[in-house]
Design a protein around this motif. Structure first.
Motif, PDB file in Angstrom:
ATOM      1  N   UNK A   1     -33.492 -32.933 -45.898  1.00 46.62           N
ATOM      2  CA  UNK A   1     -33.128 -31.762 -44.805  1.00 46.62           C
ATOM      3  C   UNK A   1     -32.810 -30.720 -44.950  1.00 46.62           C
ATOM      4  N   UNK A   2     -33.520 -29.571 -44.820  1.00 46.61           N
ATOM      5  CA  UNK A   2     -33.331 -28.752 -45.195  1.00 46.61           C
ATOM      6  C   UNK A   2     -32.122 -27.866 -45.477  1.00 46.61           C
ATOM      7  N   UNK A   3     -31.135 -27.122 -45.800  1.00 44.48           N
ATOM      8  CA  UNK A   3     -29.764 -26.494 -45.371  1.00 44.48           C
ATOM      9  C   UNK A   3     -29.465 -25.301 -44.496  1.00 44.48           C
ATOM     10  N   UNK A   4     -28.745 -25.066 -43.995  1.00 50.12           N
ATOM     11  CA  UNK A   4     -28.662 -23.907 -43.266  1.00 50.12           C
ATOM     12  C   UNK A   4     -29.428 -22.083 -43.845  1.00 50.12           C
ATOM     13  N   UNK A   5     -29.361 -22.407 -44.853  1.00 49.80           N
ATOM     14  CA  UNK A   5     -29.661 -20.775 -45.258  1.00 49.80           C
ATOM     15  C   UNK A   5     -31.355 -20.710 -45.631  1.00 49.80           C
ATOM     16  N   UNK A   6     -31.647 -22.372 -45.478  1.00 52.57           N
ATOM     17  CA  UNK A   6     -32.760 -21.809 -45.482  1.00 52.57           C
ATOM     18  C   UNK A   6     -34.036 -21.775 -44.104  1.00 52.57           C
ATOM     19  N   UNK A   7     -32.789 -21.729 -43.459  1.00 53.19           N
ATOM     20  CA  UNK A   7     -33.263 -22.174 -41.770  1.00 53.19           C
ATOM     21  C   UNK A   7     -32.527 -20.442 -40.849  1.00 53.19           C
ATOM     22  N   UNK A   8     -32.270 -20.319 -41.874  1.00 55.62           N
ATOM     23  CA  UNK A   8     -31.738 -18.303 -41.272  1.00 55.62           C
ATOM     24  C   UNK A   8     -32.819 -17.754 -41.200  1.00 55.62           C
TER      25      UNK A   8
END
Length: 134
Positions: free
Chosen positions: A96-103
């Protein structure tokens, strides 16, 4: 798959070939700057207005198996909102993408909402019901 509920969204996320991260932008309905009397009357009747983003959040589907979790979390932090815009971000290589990748995708989502480009997002009200905005 035709998504008609929050449960359908979670089911669709689970059916993807790569794990997903859900992206949420919560927005508050407001009167536009320089509103007219007619716009104010319509707004008071629950019609019209603008949607201004007030909170962005990314979650794994298993973290928000019930829409009430999102409502509860926003209540705890004191953010008042009317509509949740939802999208998903696919992972890669089975992760899964992490939160940094979602920003960055969340920032782009917010900009699109501010510019009225909302047709690619699912929209839910505070009761977790899918709503159509026009």
């Amino acid at each position: 798959m035709n998504i008609e509920s929050y449960s359908d969204l979670l089911l669709a996320a689970g059916m993807q070939s790569e794990p997903q991260r859900l992206l949420f932008v919560f927005a508050k309905a407001e009167l536009p700057a320089g509103y007219t009397h007619k716009q104010k009357d319509n707004f008071e009747q629950g019609k019209g207005g603008t949607l201004s983003p007030v909170l962005c959040v990314d979650k794994l589907p298993e973290e928000v198996t019930d829409f009430k979790v999102l409502v509860s979390e926003s209540n705890v932090i004191g953010v008042n909102w009317d509509i949740a815009f939802v999208s998903a971000l696919a992972g890669r290589g089975g992760f899964s993408p992490n939160s940094d990748e979602a920003s960055q995708p969340l920032k782009m989502m917010t900009e699109k909402i501010q510019n009225g480009m909302i047709n690619e997002f699912l929209t839910f009200n505070k009761q977790g019901e899918l709503v159509s905005l026009y």
